[in-house]
Design a protein around this motif. Structure first.
Motif, PDB file in Angstrom:
ATOM      1  N   GLY A  10       0.842  -1.187   0.000  1.00 52.74           N
ATOM      2  CA  GLY A  10       0.000   0.000   0.000  1.00 52.74           C
ATOM      3  C   GLY A  10       0.876   1.237   0.000  1.00 52.74           C
ATOM      4  N   LYS A  11       0.306   2.380   0.352  1.00 51.25           N
ATOM      5  CA  LYS A  11       1.069   3.634   0.305  1.00 51.25           C
ATOM      6  C   LYS A  11       2.040   3.745   1.481  1.00 51.25           C
ATOM      7  CE  LYS A  11      -2.697   6.243  -0.001  1.00 51.25           C
ATOM      8  NZ  LYS A  11      -3.776   5.238  -0.078  1.00 51.25           N
ATOM      9  N   ALA A  12       1.683   3.133   2.609  1.00 56.10           N
ATOM     10  CA  ALA A  12       2.540   3.275   3.795  1.00 56.10           C
ATOM     11  C   ALA A  12       2.940   1.952   4.441  1.00 56.10           C
ATOM     12  CB  ALA A  12       1.833   4.146   4.842  1.00 56.10           C
ATOM     13  N   THR A  32       5.262   8.301   3.849  1.00 58.05           N
ATOM     14  CA  THR A  32       4.146   9.094   4.371  1.00 58.05           C
ATOM     15  C   THR A  32       3.433   9.701   3.182  1.00 58.05           C
ATOM     16  OG1 THR A  32       5.603   9.598   6.190  1.00 58.05           O
ATOM     17  CG2 THR A  32       3.566  10.857   6.080  1.00 58.05           C
ATOM     18  N   SER A  33       2.120   9.422   3.119  1.00 63.12           N
ATOM     19  CA  SER A  33       1.388   9.829   1.926  1.00 63.12           C
ATOM     20  C   SER A  33       0.288  10.822   2.289  1.00 63.12           C
ATOM     21  CB  SER A  33       0.795   8.554   1.311  1.00 63.12           C
ATOM     22  OG  SER A  33      -0.503   8.764   0.879  1.00 63.12           O
ATOM     23  N   ALA A  34       0.042  11.730   1.371  1.00 65.31           N
ATOM     24  CA  ALA A  34      -1.103  12.641   1.559  1.00 65.31           C
ATOM     25  C   ALA A  34      -1.802  12.838   0.234  1.00 65.31           C
ATOM     26  CB  ALA A  34      -0.642  13.987   2.102  1.00 65.31           C
ATOM     27  N   PHE A  35      -3.043  13.262   0.330  1.00 66.47           N
ATOM     28  CA  PHE A  35      -3.854  13.561  -0.849  1.00 66.47           C
ATOM     29  C   PHE A  35      -3.939  12.347  -1.779  1.00 66.47           C
ATOM     30  CE2 PHE A  35      -1.442  17.424   0.507  1.00 66.47           C
ATOM     31  CZ  PHE A  35      -2.471  17.934   1.289  1.00 66.47           C
ATOM     32  N   ASP A  36      -4.290  11.206  -1.168  1.00 66.05           N
ATOM     33  CA  ASP A  36      -4.507   9.955  -1.898  1.00 66.05           C
ATOM     34  C   ASP A  36      -3.289   9.540  -2.718  1.00 66.05           C
ATOM     35  OD1 ASP A  36      -7.129   9.873  -0.855  1.00 66.05           O
ATOM     36  OD2 ASP A  36      -7.747  11.326  -2.370  1.00 66.05           O
ATOM     37  N   GLY A  37      -2.135   9.688  -2.119  1.00 65.75           N
ATOM     38  CA  GLY A  37      -0.906   9.207  -2.743  1.00 65.75           C
ATOM     39  C   GLY A  37      -0.239  10.212  -3.662  1.00 65.75           C
ATOM     40  N   ASP A 210      -0.626  15.271  14.506  1.00 64.95           N
ATOM     41  CA  ASP A 210      -0.997  14.144  13.637  1.00 64.95           C
ATOM     42  C   ASP A 210      -0.555  14.443  12.211  1.00 64.95           C
ATOM     43  OD1 ASP A 210      -3.080  15.699  12.190  1.00 64.95           O
ATOM     44  OD2 ASP A 210      -3.819  15.894  14.245  1.00 64.95           O
ATOM     45  N   LYS A 211      -1.069  13.638  11.252  1.00 63.08           N
ATOM     46  CA  LYS A 211      -0.603  13.765   9.867  1.00 63.08           C
ATOM     47  C   LYS A 211      -0.974  15.099   9.220  1.00 63.08           C
ATOM     48  CE  LYS A 211      -1.565  11.032   6.216  1.00 63.08           C
ATOM     49  NZ  LYS A 211      -1.591   9.815   5.370  1.00 63.08           N
ATOM     50  N   ASP A 212      -1.820  15.891   9.815  1.00 66.73           N
ATOM     51  CA  ASP A 212      -2.063  17.235   9.276  1.00 66.73           C
ATOM     52  C   ASP A 212      -0.762  18.048   9.260  1.00 66.73           C
ATOM     53  OD1 ASP A 212      -4.636  17.178   8.361  1.00 66.73           O
ATOM     54  OD2 ASP A 212      -5.545  18.118  10.127  1.00 66.73           O
TER      55      ASP A 212
HETATM   56  N1  ASP Z   1      -6.138   9.746   2.348  1.00 66.92           N
HETATM   57  C1  ASP Z   1      -4.991   9.826   3.259  1.00 66.92           C
HETATM   58  C2  ASP Z   1      -4.552  11.272   3.470  1.00 66.92           C
HETATM   59  O1  ASP Z   1      -5.154  12.207   3.051  1.00 66.92           O
HETATM   60  C3  ASP Z   1      -3.880   9.009   2.752  1.00 66.92           C
HETATM   61  C4  ASP Z   1      -3.378   9.456   1.418  1.00 66.92           C
HETATM   62  O2  ASP Z   1      -3.879  10.414   0.917  1.00 66.92           O
HETATM   63  O3  ASP Z   1      -2.449   8.884   0.901  1.00 66.92           O
HETATM   64  O4  ASP Z   1      -3.591  11.512   4.112  1.00 66.92           O
END
Ligand code: ASP
Ligand code: ADP
Ligand code: TMP
Length: 237
Positions: A10-12, A32-37, A210-212
């Motif tokens: 997966g992404k992480a 570490t992923s954000a915005f759906d990869g 957190d991840k924010d």
């Molecule tokens: N949907 C999660 C996020 O916004 C994970 C990802 O985007 O990769 O952090």
């Protein structure tokens, strides 16, 4: 227990088969992923911190009677879990307004949500995890009525346990995402509970821990996760 082929990455996290058909190994990477990869970065120590954090939380939930996939820690970045047949949905409970809820409804960040809300999202990065409801889950065969009920009730039970646990550590559990799967006919909590999939704020200052921090480029991401772990008493040694 013998580690076999990679089942998927997966992404992480990466998931490995074992010689036991009912067990998997989850490897928590530093990715570490954000915005759906859309954005992926490596953050040193994150895999280890999240693996140990997740073990701690899953054990607390199991002690409170919530069925989880977690069996044991295997190494600093790996855990042994029950192999679940995952449902392609994400369950989100919110205690305080933040993130997509604010964008979607124009609600101010930080507003208390009482009673807490429950939302389903489809786990699909290409579609950017659209919000769905029970009717979509039933109509498209993503889960049965019984599974929908179990996911909702278990996700709210998790809220009771974790809101109190984080409050004792001076933290607000703003919101979180859970994933469930079937294990021989029972709905079981899978995936992870870490600061990657929830929002945690300092109760006094409302500092984001957190991840924010990653999503918003605030820096000190792993340091914040370590601070939360430290306050909870997670053994990171
Ligand atoms: N949907 C999660 C996020 O916004 C994970 C990802 O985007 O990769 O952090
Ligand atoms: P993502 O799929 O969002 O990129 P990860 O990088 O965390 O996420 O990948 C882990 C994958 O493993 C996810 O697809 C998750 O649904 C799946 N998974 C988590 N726990 C289990 C389990 N106990 N059994 C089977 N699959 C699992
Ligand atoms: P949201 O505000 O972006 O909808 O997210 C709500 C909570 O769920 C937040 O703690 C992040 C978490 N979440 C994930 O970890 N992954 C996801 O794919 C989604 C949709 C939410």
């Amino acid at each position: 227990m013998e580690k076999r082929d990679e089942l998927y990455a997966g992404k992480a996290k990466s998931v490995y088969l074992t010689d036991n058909p009912d067990e998997l190994i989850l490897f928590f990477r530093d990715d570490t992923s954000a915005f759906d990869g859309e954005r992926i970065e490596q953050l040193a120590r994150k895999g280890e911190v999240n693996n140990k954090f997740n073990a701690f939380i899953m054990e607390k939930l199991a002690a409170a009677g919530i069925p989880t996939h977690f069996k044991s820690l295997l190494s600093p970045q790996e855990s042994i879990v029950k192999k679940l047949d995952m449902l392609p949905v994400e369950c989100v409970v919110r205690n305080i307004a933040a993130g997509s809820l604010c964008k979607r409804l124009g609600v101010q960040e930080g507003l208390d949500i009482e009673p807490p809300t429950f939302e389903f999202f489809l786990k699909n990065d290409e579609l950017h995890d659209p919000m769905i409801n029970e009717y979509h889950i039933r109509a498209f065969g993503w889960g049965t009525d019984k599974q929908i009920e179990a996911m909702q009730s278990l996700t709210f039970s998790v809220n009771q346990v974790l809101k109190a646990l984080f409050a004792e550590a001076g933290l607000l559990l703003v919101d979180y995402k859970l994933e469930f799967g079937d294990f021989h006919g029972e709905m079981v909590l899978g995936d992870e509970f870490t600061p990657d999939g929830c929002r945690l704020w300092d109760a006094e200052t409302r500092k984001k821990l957190d991840k924010d921090r990653f999503r918003q480029g605030l820096g000190g991401v792993v340091e914040a996760y370590e601070e939360v772990a430290h306050r909870l008493g997670v053994d990171l040694s």
